[in-house]
Design a protein around this motif. Sequence first.
Motif, PDB file in Angstrom:
ATOM      1  N   TYR A   4       0.818  -1.218   0.000  1.00 19.06           N
ATOM      2  CA  TYR A   4       0.000   0.000   0.000  1.00 19.06           C
ATOM      3  C   TYR A   4       0.856   1.274   0.000  1.00 19.06           C
ATOM      4  CZ  TYR A   4       0.811  -0.592   5.042  1.00 19.06           C
ATOM      5  OH  TYR A   4       1.395  -0.782   6.279  1.00 19.06           O
ATOM      6  N   GLN A   5       2.169   1.142   0.155  1.00 19.94           N
ATOM      7  CA  GLN A   5       3.061   2.294   0.044  1.00 19.94           C
ATOM      8  C   GLN A   5       3.802   2.298  -1.292  1.00 19.94           C
ATOM      9  OE1 GLN A   5       5.670   2.267   3.471  1.00 19.94           O
ATOM     10  NE2 GLN A   5       4.043   2.881   4.882  1.00 19.94           N
ATOM     11  N   ASP A   6       3.433   1.388  -2.173  1.00 19.13           N
ATOM     12  CA  ASP A   6       4.135   1.236  -3.448  1.00 19.13           C
ATOM     13  C   ASP A   6       3.282   1.816  -4.577  1.00 19.13           C
ATOM     14  OD1 ASP A   6       6.100   0.451  -5.240  1.00 19.13           O
ATOM     15  OD2 ASP A   6       6.224  -1.595  -4.445  1.00 19.13           O
ATOM     16  N   THR A   7       3.878   1.892  -5.770  1.00 20.80           N
ATOM     17  CA  THR A   7       3.186   2.395  -6.954  1.00 20.80           C
ATOM     18  C   THR A   7       3.357   1.404  -8.102  1.00 20.80           C
ATOM     19  OG1 THR A   7       5.154   3.685  -7.562  1.00 20.80           O
ATOM     20  CG2 THR A   7       3.430   4.819  -6.322  1.00 20.80           C
ATOM     21  N   LEU A   8       2.605   1.637  -9.154  1.00 20.20           N
ATOM     22  CA  LEU A   8       2.581   0.714 -10.286  1.00 20.20           C
ATOM     23  C   LEU A   8       3.887   0.735 -11.079  1.00 20.20           C
ATOM     24  CD1 LEU A   8      -1.028   1.478 -11.441  1.00 20.20           C
ATOM     25  CD2 LEU A   8      -0.204  -0.810 -10.897  1.00 20.20           C
ATOM     26  N   LEU A   9       4.184  -0.406 -11.690  1.00 18.50           N
ATOM     27  CA  LEU A   9       5.304  -0.498 -12.628  1.00 18.50           C
ATOM     28  C   LEU A   9       5.106   0.481 -13.783  1.00 18.50           C
ATOM     29  CD1 LEU A   9       5.545  -4.389 -12.884  1.00 18.50           C
ATOM     30  CD2 LEU A   9       7.343  -2.922 -11.969  1.00 18.50           C
ATOM     31  N   PRO A  10       6.176   1.048 -14.353  1.00 18.60           N
ATOM     32  CA  PRO A  10       7.584   0.913 -13.961  1.00 18.60           C
ATOM     33  C   PRO A  10       8.021   1.950 -12.936  1.00 18.60           C
ATOM     34  CG  PRO A  10       7.450   2.104 -16.011  1.00 18.60           C
ATOM     35  CD  PRO A  10       6.032   1.758 -15.641  1.00 18.60           C
ATOM     36  N   HIS A  11       7.048   2.792 -12.495  1.00 18.12           N
ATOM     37  CA  HIS A  11       7.366   3.819 -11.504  1.00 18.12           C
ATOM     38  C   HIS A  11       7.688   3.189 -10.158  1.00 18.12           C
ATOM     39  CE1 HIS A  11       6.474   7.371  -8.861  1.00 18.12           C
ATOM     40  NE2 HIS A  11       7.097   7.981  -9.838  1.00 18.12           N
ATOM     41  N   GLY A  12       6.960   2.122  -9.820  1.00 15.23           N
ATOM     42  CA  GLY A  12       7.186   1.380  -8.590  1.00 15.23           C
ATOM     43  C   GLY A  12       7.328  -0.097  -8.880  1.00 15.23           C
ATOM     44  N   ARG A  13       6.795  -0.951  -7.974  1.00 16.22           N
ATOM     45  CA  ARG A  13       6.982  -2.392  -8.117  1.00 16.22           C
ATOM     46  C   ARG A  13       5.658  -3.152  -8.240  1.00 16.22           C
ATOM     47  NH1 ARG A  13       8.426  -4.338  -3.673  1.00 16.22           N
ATOM     48  NH2 ARG A  13       9.590  -6.160  -4.372  1.00 16.22           N
ATOM     49  N   LEU A  14       4.533  -2.452  -8.250  1.00 14.98           N
ATOM     50  CA  LEU A  14       3.239  -3.128  -8.251  1.00 14.98           C
ATOM     51  C   LEU A  14       2.862  -3.653  -9.632  1.00 14.98           C
ATOM     52  CD1 LEU A  14       0.963  -0.938  -5.957  1.00 14.98           C
ATOM     53  CD2 LEU A  14       2.276  -2.977  -5.355  1.00 14.98           C
ATOM     54  N   ARG A  15       2.369  -4.893  -9.665  1.00 10.98           N
ATOM     55  CA  ARG A  15       1.883  -5.513 -10.900  1.00 10.98           C
ATOM     56  C   ARG A  15       0.486  -5.043 -11.258  1.00 10.98           C
ATOM     57  NH1 ARG A  15       3.221 -11.869  -9.675  1.00 10.98           N
ATOM     58  NH2 ARG A  15       5.478 -11.803  -9.967  1.00 10.98           N
ATOM     59  N   GLU A  16      -0.241  -4.577 -10.267  1.00 10.01           N
ATOM     60  CA  GLU A  16      -1.584  -4.040 -10.441  1.00 10.01           C
ATOM     61  C   GLU A  16      -1.825  -3.084  -9.289  1.00 10.01           C
ATOM     62  OE1 GLU A  16      -4.969  -6.582  -9.252  1.00 10.01           O
ATOM     63  OE2 GLU A  16      -3.498  -8.220  -9.146  1.00 10.01           O
ATOM     64  N   SER A  17      -2.926  -2.365  -9.332  1.00 10.58           N
ATOM     65  CA  SER A  17      -3.237  -1.403  -8.284  1.00 10.58           C
ATOM     66  C   SER A  17      -3.284  -2.067  -6.911  1.00 10.58           C
ATOM     67  CB  SER A  17      -4.595  -0.761  -8.578  1.00 10.58           C
ATOM     68  OG  SER A  17      -5.114  -0.106  -7.445  1.00 10.58           O
ATOM     69  N   ALA A  18      -2.976  -1.290  -5.892  1.00  8.52           N
ATOM     70  CA  ALA A  18      -3.071  -1.796  -4.519  1.00  8.52           C
ATOM     71  C   ALA A  18      -4.489  -2.242  -4.191  1.00  8.52           C
ATOM     72  CB  ALA A  18      -2.615  -0.728  -3.529  1.00  8.52           C
ATOM     73  N   LYS A  19      -5.478  -1.751  -4.935  1.00  5.99           N
ATOM     74  CA  LYS A  19      -6.871  -2.181  -4.737  1.00  5.99           C
ATOM     75  C   LYS A  19      -7.061  -3.664  -5.056  1.00  5.99           C
ATOM     76  CE  LYS A  19      -8.552   1.934  -3.739  1.00  5.99           C
ATOM     77  NZ  LYS A  19      -9.126   2.244  -2.406  1.00  5.99           N
ATOM     78  N   GLY A  20      -6.089  -4.263  -5.733  1.00  5.86           N
ATOM     79  CA  GLY A  20      -6.170  -5.693  -6.016  1.00  5.86           C
ATOM     80  C   GLY A  20      -6.216  -6.543  -4.771  1.00  5.86           C
ATOM     81  N   ILE A  21      -5.850  -5.961  -3.626  1.00  9.62           N
ATOM     82  CA  ILE A  21      -5.872  -6.720  -2.368  1.00  9.62           C
ATOM     83  C   ILE A  21      -7.299  -7.143  -2.015  1.00  9.62           C
ATOM     84  CG2 ILE A  21      -6.217  -4.840  -0.711  1.00  9.62           C
ATOM     85  CD1 ILE A  21      -3.612  -7.678  -0.432  1.00  9.62           C
TER      86      ILE A  21
END
Length: 334
Positions: free
Chosen positions: A157-174
């Motif tokens: 929840y402190q990360d951002t989407l690729l390639p800006h961050g490391r998330l494969r999809e939005s944090a809402k995917g949780i």
Amino acid sequence: MKQTITFLPSLLFGLITWVRNKLFDWGILPSRSFEKPRIIVVGNLAVGGTGKSPLVAYLVKNWRGGDRLGILSRGYGRKTKGYIEVNGQSSAEEVGDEPLAYKSLFPELPVAVCEKRTEGVEKMPEVDVLLLDDAFQHRSLKSSLNLVCSTFEKPFYQDTLLPHGRLRESAKGIERADAVIVTRCPSILTKEQKSNFAQGVLRNSKEEKPIFYTSVRYAKPVGPREHLPSKWALFAGIADPKPFFTYASSLGQIQEEVIYGDHHRFTEVELLELEQQAKTMAGDEGFLTTHKDFVRLQSHLSQLPNLGNHLYYLPMEMYFIDQEEQFWDWLGKN
């Protein structure tokens, strides 16, 4: 400058993954379920290094009851395609390092790789419970349970989407997770730390999720001799080698630390360089690496006798900081 360059592509990536997930949510893209086996997905929202493999190994080692278990993986980094069952003669090039590591830990367990998970489920030997490693985004298959891993130090929840961050999809995917497994926690967590993590999960989900807190511990290095070297040359090709290097520093004098990319495929030149370096090592010197790196090297060691005589790996296992019995009670009810 780098953040500016990656920000717009991450917005586009977020749009693409949002549309894809909605197409599955609305039933436009099909998602297949299986009456048998019971399918438990171990996945994450961020790329690499979130503790999926230790969780899969923990589940197999500590499974309650007489269920027949199996593991199905994509086999990341392999040179092959399609469905392949892992056996004692398999190489990392054929099946990937993680499935090979599972097979070395659990030789009697059915382990297979297939990039198309529905096809893999169909072809797997008959089991009661099938653990799918890294399949949370593989939505063409509907699982019985989704266990989503997130590290304590770098929560999703402190990360951002690729390639800006490391998330494969939005944090809402949780929202699709049935439980969140927090990995690599400090050995003691305060109520405030747990509450902060739970709030981070809740901000991205419509309802509270069961959250379980885990960490890792290391065992004695495994290698060619019982008496361990006192001087080590370390190398690792995993997503987050920091915990490995930190613990290894307690085992003796560290002469060298080398970091490779995740799932690194050793070239012939690199293998020969390791062999030559091993040839010059004294009796109290050795190489220390991770289990995943070791299985990638294992098929080459018959041609590299000096490396084989000086190569050790560090076993690692996951454990629950608390609420272990609550986890198994919850798993049995869901």
